[in-house]
Design a protein around this motif. Structure first.
Motif, short mmCIF file in Angstrom:
data_model
loop_
_atom_site.label_atom_id
_atom_site.label_comp_id
_atom_site.label_asym_id
_atom_site.label_seq_id
_atom_site.Cartn_x
_atom_site.Cartn_y
_atom_site.Cartn_z
N VAL A 42 21.37 8.12 -0.13
CA VAL A 42 20.14 7.84 -0.88
C VAL A 42 18.98 8.13 0.06
CG1 VAL A 42 18.83 6.15 -2.22
CG2 VAL A 42 21.33 6.04 -2.18
N ILE A 43 18.08 8.98 -0.39
CA ILE A 43 16.98 9.45 0.46
C ILE A 43 15.66 8.92 -0.10
CG2 ILE A 43 15.79 11.46 1.42
CD1 ILE A 43 18.42 13.04 0.83
N PHE A 44 14.88 8.30 0.79
CA PHE A 44 13.58 7.75 0.39
C PHE A 44 12.48 8.48 1.15
CE2 PHE A 44 16.79 4.45 0.16
CZ PHE A 44 16.59 3.89 -1.09
N VAL A 95 19.92 6.49 3.74
CA VAL A 95 20.98 5.49 3.78
C VAL A 95 22.23 6.11 3.17
CG1 VAL A 95 21.72 3.16 3.15
CG2 VAL A 95 19.28 3.66 3.50
N SER A 96 23.26 6.26 3.99
CA SER A 96 24.52 6.87 3.52
C SER A 96 25.63 5.84 3.49
CB SER A 96 24.92 8.03 4.45
OG SER A 96 23.91 9.01 4.51
N THR A 97 26.50 5.92 2.50
CA THR A 97 27.67 5.06 2.41
C THR A 97 28.70 5.70 1.50
OG1 THR A 97 28.52 2.90 1.73
CG2 THR A 97 26.56 3.71 0.56
N GLU A 98 29.96 5.61 1.90
CA GLU A 98 31.04 6.14 1.09
C GLU A 98 31.51 5.12 0.06
OE1 GLU A 98 34.01 7.41 3.82
OE2 GLU A 98 32.77 9.01 4.69
N ASN A 99 30.99 3.90 0.15
CA ASN A 99 31.35 2.83 -0.77
C ASN A 99 30.44 2.95 -2.01
OD1 ASN A 99 31.37 0.27 -2.12
ND2 ASN A 99 32.29 -0.64 -0.28
N ALA A 100 31.04 3.24 -3.15
CA ALA A 100 30.26 3.48 -4.37
C ALA A 100 29.43 2.25 -4.76
CB ALA A 100 31.19 3.87 -5.52
N ALA A 101 30.02 1.06 -4.58
CA ALA A 101 29.28 -0.17 -4.93
C ALA A 101 28.09 -0.36 -4.01
CB ALA A 101 30.22 -1.37 -4.84
N GLU A 102 28.26 -0.04 -2.73
CA GLU A 102 27.15 -0.17 -1.79
C GLU A 102 26.06 0.86 -2.07
OE1 GLU A 102 26.60 -2.48 0.96
OE2 GLU A 102 27.96 -3.43 -0.48
N GLU A 111 25.32 2.04 -4.99
CA GLU A 111 24.61 1.52 -6.16
C GLU A 111 23.64 0.42 -5.76
OE1 GLU A 111 25.72 0.06 -10.69
OE2 GLU A 111 27.13 -0.33 -9.07
N LYS A 112 24.08 -0.40 -4.82
CA LYS A 112 23.23 -1.49 -4.33
C LYS A 112 21.98 -0.93 -3.63
CE LYS A 112 23.29 -5.32 -0.99
NZ LYS A 112 24.16 -6.06 -0.03
N VAL A 113 22.18 0.06 -2.77
CA VAL A 113 21.06 0.67 -2.04
C VAL A 113 20.06 1.27 -3.01
CG1 VAL A 113 20.41 2.55 -0.49
CG2 VAL A 113 22.38 1.09 0.07
N ALA A 114 20.55 1.98 -4.02
CA ALA A 114 19.68 2.60 -5.00
C ALA A 114 18.90 1.56 -5.79
CB ALA A 114 20.49 3.50 -5.94
N GLY A 136 0.77 -1.24 0.00
CA GLY A 136 0.00 0.00 0.00
C GLY A 136 0.79 1.29 0.00
N ALA A 137 2.05 1.24 0.43
CA ALA A 137 2.83 2.47 0.55
C ALA A 137 3.39 2.91 -0.80
CB ALA A 137 3.98 2.28 1.54
N SER A 138 3.63 4.21 -0.92
CA SER A 138 4.31 4.76 -2.09
C SER A 138 5.68 5.25 -1.65
CB SER A 138 3.51 5.93 -2.68
OG SER A 138 2.24 5.50 -3.13
N ALA A 139 6.68 5.12 -2.52
CA ALA A 139 8.04 5.53 -2.15
C ALA A 139 8.73 6.19 -3.34
CB ALA A 139 8.84 4.32 -1.67
N SER A 140 9.39 7.29 -3.07
CA SER A 140 10.23 7.95 -4.07
C SER A 140 11.64 8.03 -3.51
CB SER A 140 9.69 9.36 -4.38
OG SER A 140 9.72 10.17 -3.21
N GLN A 141 12.63 8.16 -4.39
CA GLN A 141 14.00 8.21 -3.92
C GLN A 141 14.81 9.20 -4.75
OE1 GLN A 141 14.78 3.92 -4.93
NE2 GLN A 141 16.76 4.70 -5.64
N GLN A 142 15.86 9.72 -4.09
CA GLN A 142 16.81 10.60 -4.77
C GLN A 142 18.15 10.43 -4.09
OE1 GLN A 142 15.04 14.48 -4.13
NE2 GLN A 142 16.19 14.79 -2.22
N THR A 143 19.20 10.78 -4.79
CA THR A 143 20.55 10.67 -4.24
C THR A 143 21.13 12.05 -4.03
OG1 THR A 143 20.91 8.55 -5.35
CG2 THR A 143 22.87 9.74 -4.63
N ASP A 144 21.69 12.26 -2.85
CA ASP A 144 22.32 13.54 -2.50
C ASP A 144 23.72 13.23 -1.95
OD1 ASP A 144 23.01 16.09 -1.79
OD2 ASP A 144 21.59 16.26 -0.13
N GLY A 145 24.73 13.38 -2.81
CA GLY A 145 26.09 13.03 -2.39
C GLY A 145 26.20 11.54 -2.15
N ASP A 146 26.58 11.17 -0.93
CA ASP A 146 26.74 9.75 -0.62
C ASP A 146 25.49 9.17 0.07
OD1 ASP A 146 26.85 10.85 1.89
OD2 ASP A 146 28.81 10.03 2.43
#
Length: 203
Positions: free
Chosen positions: A116-118, A162-169, A171-174, A104-114
C-alpha cells in the motif's frame, strides 16, 4: 389635615423607606458576597480548586496543553528528573508538528501487489512537519510483525510504503490510511517523555 391622617402618612413614608433599604441590600449583597469569595489576582490555581465544590474536570485543556501538563506532572513527581536537561519547548514543537501533519497534510493511497503506497503532500510548515515526522514514524511502523515499512522525503512531501503478504494485514493498512497509520503504535508516549527529558531529538 387631622392627626390620624398625619400618622397614616408617616407610617407610609416609613414603609416605603424600609422597602427601599431592603431593595438596596438585595442589590448590594451579591457584590459584597463576590468580594468575599472571588479569588484575588495573586490567588493560585490550587486555591481555585480548593474553593470549588464537587468534582473537578480531568482534562487540563486543549490536547497539546493537556499532553504537556501530563508530562510536567510526571517530571515533577520523579525525584530523579534532571531539570538541567528538560526541554519542554522541544516537546511543544513536536506536538505542533503533529497537529500540522494531521490537520494540514493531504494524503492519497494506492495498492500495488502486496504494498500500500501513500503519497503525502503539504506546503510551508505542514511540509516541514511531513519531512520531520513521516520517515521517523516509518521506522517505528517497520517494527510491527508482518509489515515492511519505508518512507522517503520528496520535494512536495513524502512517500510511505507498507508491504505485507498477510491479506488481512493489508486490508487493515488500507483501512487505516495514512492518518491512522501515523497514530498506530505505542511509542508516542515514551517518545514524548524522552523528548521532554532531553534524552532524544524529536521526529
Amino acid at each position: 389635615m387631622n392627626s390620624s391622617d398625619l400618622n397614616r402618612k408617616h407610617r407610609t413614608k416609613l414603609l416605603l423607606g424600609g422597602l427601599g433599604i431592603l431593595a438596596l441590600l438585595a442589590i448590594l449583597y451579591p457584590v459584597f458576597s463576590g468580594m468575599h469569595t472571588a479569588a484575588s489576582p495573586g490567588e493560585s490555581h490550587q486555591a481555585h480548586a480548593d474553593h470549588a465544590d464537587g468534582a473537578t474536570p480531568g482534562e487540563a485543556g486543549q490536547s497539546a496543553f493537556a499532553a504537556i501538563a501530563e508530562i510536567v506532572a510526571l517530571l515533577t513527581a520523579d525525584p530523579d528528573t534532571d531539570w538541567s536537561k528538560v526541554d519542554i519547548t522541544a516537546l511543544r514543537t513536536h506536538l505542533v508538528d503533529m497537529d500540522r501533519l494531521i490537520l494540514g497534510a493531504s494524503a492519497s493511497q494506492q495498492t500495488d501487489g502486496d504494498t500500500v503506497i501513500f503519497q503525502i503532500s503539504g506546503e510551508g510548515e505542514v511540509l516541514r512537519a511531513i519531512h520531520a515526522m513521516v520517515p521517523a514514524h516509518a521506522r517505528e511502523l517497520d517494527k510491527i510483525d508482518d509489515w515492511r515499512v519505508s518512507a522517503e522525503a520528496i520535494p512536495e512531501g513524502a512517500i510511505l510504503k507498507v508491504s505485507t503478504e498477510n491479506a488481512a494485514e493489508q486490508e487493515k493498512v488500507a483501512a487505516l490510511g495514512f492518518f491512522g497509520l501515523m497514530a498506530t503504535g505505542s511509542h508516542h508516549q515514551p517518545h514524548h517523555m524522552a523528548m521532554a527529558k532531553g534524552d532524544m531529538m524529536s521526529h
